[in-house]
Design an enzyme around this catalytic site. Sequence first.
Site, short mmCIF file in Angstrom:
data_model
loop_
_atom_site.label_atom_id
_atom_site.label_comp_id
_atom_site.label_asym_id
_atom_site.label_seq_id
_atom_site.Cartn_x
_atom_site.Cartn_y
_atom_site.Cartn_z
N THR A 92 42.73 47.47 32.74
CA THR A 92 41.69 46.43 32.75
C THR A 92 41.58 45.73 31.39
OG1 THR A 92 40.47 47.78 34.34
CG2 THR A 92 39.24 46.01 33.26
N ARG A 103 48.75 41.85 32.41
CA ARG A 103 47.59 41.73 31.51
C ARG A 103 48.01 41.81 30.05
NH1 ARG A 103 43.32 45.08 35.33
NH2 ARG A 103 42.27 43.26 36.21
N HIS A 116 43.41 39.81 38.99
CA HIS A 116 42.66 40.83 39.73
C HIS A 116 43.62 41.57 40.64
CE1 HIS A 116 39.63 42.65 42.38
NE2 HIS A 116 40.42 42.27 43.38
P1 ADP Z 1 39.74 45.97 37.33
O1 ADP Z 1 39.76 44.44 37.42
O2 ADP Z 1 40.85 46.49 36.46
O3 ADP Z 1 39.72 46.63 38.68
P2 ADP Z 1 36.92 46.60 37.13
O4 ADP Z 1 36.91 46.60 38.62
O5 ADP Z 1 36.36 47.78 36.43
O6 ADP Z 1 38.39 46.36 36.57
O7 ADP Z 1 36.12 45.33 36.60
C1 ADP Z 1 36.24 44.07 37.25
C2 ADP Z 1 36.41 43.00 36.20
O8 ADP Z 1 35.21 42.90 35.44
C3 ADP Z 1 37.50 43.26 35.15
O9 ADP Z 1 38.80 42.89 35.60
C4 ADP Z 1 37.02 42.38 34.01
O10 ADP Z 1 37.32 41.01 34.24
C5 ADP Z 1 35.51 42.56 34.09
N1 ADP Z 1 35.03 43.66 33.23
C6 ADP Z 1 35.14 44.99 33.46
N2 ADP Z 1 34.57 45.71 32.47
C7 ADP Z 1 34.08 44.80 31.60
C8 ADP Z 1 33.34 44.90 30.37
N3 ADP Z 1 33.02 46.08 29.85
N4 ADP Z 1 32.98 43.75 29.75
C9 ADP Z 1 33.29 42.54 30.27
N5 ADP Z 1 33.96 42.37 31.43
C10 ADP Z 1 34.35 43.47 32.09
MG MG Z 2 38.30 46.61 40.15
#
Ligand code: ADP
Ligand code: MG
Length: 141
Positions: A92, A103, A116
């Site tokens: 992430t 990424r 995503h």
């Molecule tokens: P992923 O996209 O890897 O599945 P998550 O589902 O945890 O990650 O989070 C969704 C999206 O929210 C992330 O891709 C990122 O764009 C945003 N995000 C996650 N954690 C944070 C954070 N601590 N601060 C700002 N944006 C965040």
């Molecule tokens: Mg996610």
Amino acid sequence: MTNRTFAIIKPDAVKNNYSGNIIDHILKFNFKILAARLTHMTLAQAEGFYGIHKGKPFFEELTNFMSSGPCWVLALEKENAVEEWRKTIGATNPADADEGTIRKMYATSLGENAVHGSDSNENSAIEIGFFFSDAELIACQ
Ligand code: ADP
Ligand code: MG
């Protein structure tokens, strides 16, 4: 549905002109694109799509960002698609992402992280259904 996943080329990557590179990466890694569309989410759509994160401290930043400009939404197919796509996009936070992942190459920051990917087969079905009808997927077979 287990061989399908849902992807977004997020507004930062579209704005930075990485859409072509990322689509190229998708195809080189042997994902089949079942459906794809350029869209500009409303805030309400972004809030609906990311409903699972409602209440988290980054929810407002995330939904504002995702509705800030155009993005590509894609339904992808490959054996073990959810896991394979997560591997292809990387962690992430781009600072933690492995070399060669999308990424690592194209993300701007933790929040604006280029792409995503669904986190489970169950969510991939829900997310594909959020943007595409069955007919749109079948049309590309
Ligand atoms: P992923 O996209 O890897 O599945 P998550 O589902 O945890 O990650 O989070 C969704 C999206 O929210 C992330 O891709 C990122 O764009 C945003 N995000 C996650 N954690 C944070 C954070 N601590 N601060 C700002 N944006 C965040
Ligand atoms: Mg996610």
